[in-house]
Motif scaffolding. Sequence first.
Motif, PDB file in Angstrom:
ATOM      1  N   SER A  50       0.749  -1.219  -0.081  1.00 12.68           N
ATOM      2  CA  SER A  50       0.123   0.027  -0.172  1.00 12.68           C
ATOM      3  C   SER A  50       0.999   1.142   0.128  1.00 12.68           C
ATOM      4  N   ASN A  52       0.372   3.631   1.721  1.00 13.79           N
ATOM      5  CA  ASN A  52       0.443   4.086   3.238  1.00 13.79           C
ATOM      6  C   ASN A  52       1.701   3.425   3.946  1.00 13.79           C
ATOM      7  N   ASN A  53       2.205   2.606   3.332  1.00 18.34           N
ATOM      8  CA  ASN A  53       3.169   1.789   3.907  1.00 18.34           C
ATOM      9  C   ASN A  53       4.777   2.253   3.608  1.00 18.34           C
ATOM     10  N   GLY A 105       8.772  -1.837  10.557  1.00 24.35           N
ATOM     11  CA  GLY A 105       7.259  -2.061  10.162  1.00 24.35           C
ATOM     12  C   GLY A 105       6.840  -3.559  10.336  1.00 24.35           C
ATOM     13  N   TYR A 107       7.785  -5.988   8.224  1.00 25.62           N
ATOM     14  CA  TYR A 107       7.557  -6.148   6.799  1.00 25.62           C
ATOM     15  C   TYR A 107       8.401  -7.472   6.611  1.00 25.62           C
ATOM     16  N   TYR A 137       8.432   0.938  -0.013  1.00 23.36           N
ATOM     17  CA  TYR A 137       7.239   0.796   0.435  1.00 23.36           C
ATOM     18  C   TYR A 137       7.205  -0.852   1.129  1.00 23.36           C
ATOM     19  N   GLY A 138       6.903  -0.801   2.387  1.00 24.59           N
ATOM     20  CA  GLY A 138       6.884  -1.979   3.051  1.00 24.59           C
ATOM     21  C   GLY A 138       5.672  -2.989   2.603  1.00 24.59           C
ATOM     22  N   ARG A 140       3.956  -7.027   2.928  1.00 24.74           N
ATOM     23  CA  ARG A 140       3.853  -8.427   3.653  1.00 24.74           C
ATOM     24  C   ARG A 140       3.365  -9.430   2.561  1.00 24.74           C
TER      25      ARG A 140
END
Length: 158
Positions: A50, A52-53, A105, A107, A137-138, A140
């Motif tokens: 995202s 946002n990450n 984070g 991640y 950007y992180g 997952r």
Amino acid sequence: MKNKLFLGAAALALMLSFSSCASSSQTGIIAPFAYTEVKPNEIRAELDVSENNRVEAKVRQWYVAGIRVSGGRGYYEDKSERRSMFGKRANKAQSCAMLQAVEQGNYDMIVNPQYKNVVHKWFFGLVRRYDVTLTGYGARIKKLYQHNEPTPYQTIQQ
């Protein structure tokens, strides 16, 4: 006495001139591959990414005469292709920044990492400071799966 000193120095110079380091390589016969196409089963991943990450990590490492005296000690990956005493310090600082970004984070990986490297030198280069800033950007991993068909490679027109 001068004659003995001269002969000793000449003998030492002669010994040093005839001694040297050498490297050798040896080649051998390599059997050619059978001309069959190999299709490995690729492992693919679905990522949770995202905007946002957004991640930013900063690392500062100090070296004195080639020896690290302060800075991060953990490395995410070893990007150095060859081991040497005086090389690849910026890659180690980048790897340290990657570890910090992944850990901050929690991640699995950083997507589109961008590095900003600044090297400061003092005392004729004996003291160096490497400042690395990583942005990205992180992400997952949601799911890992094996794919049977290889991905077709596409040529990008410029």
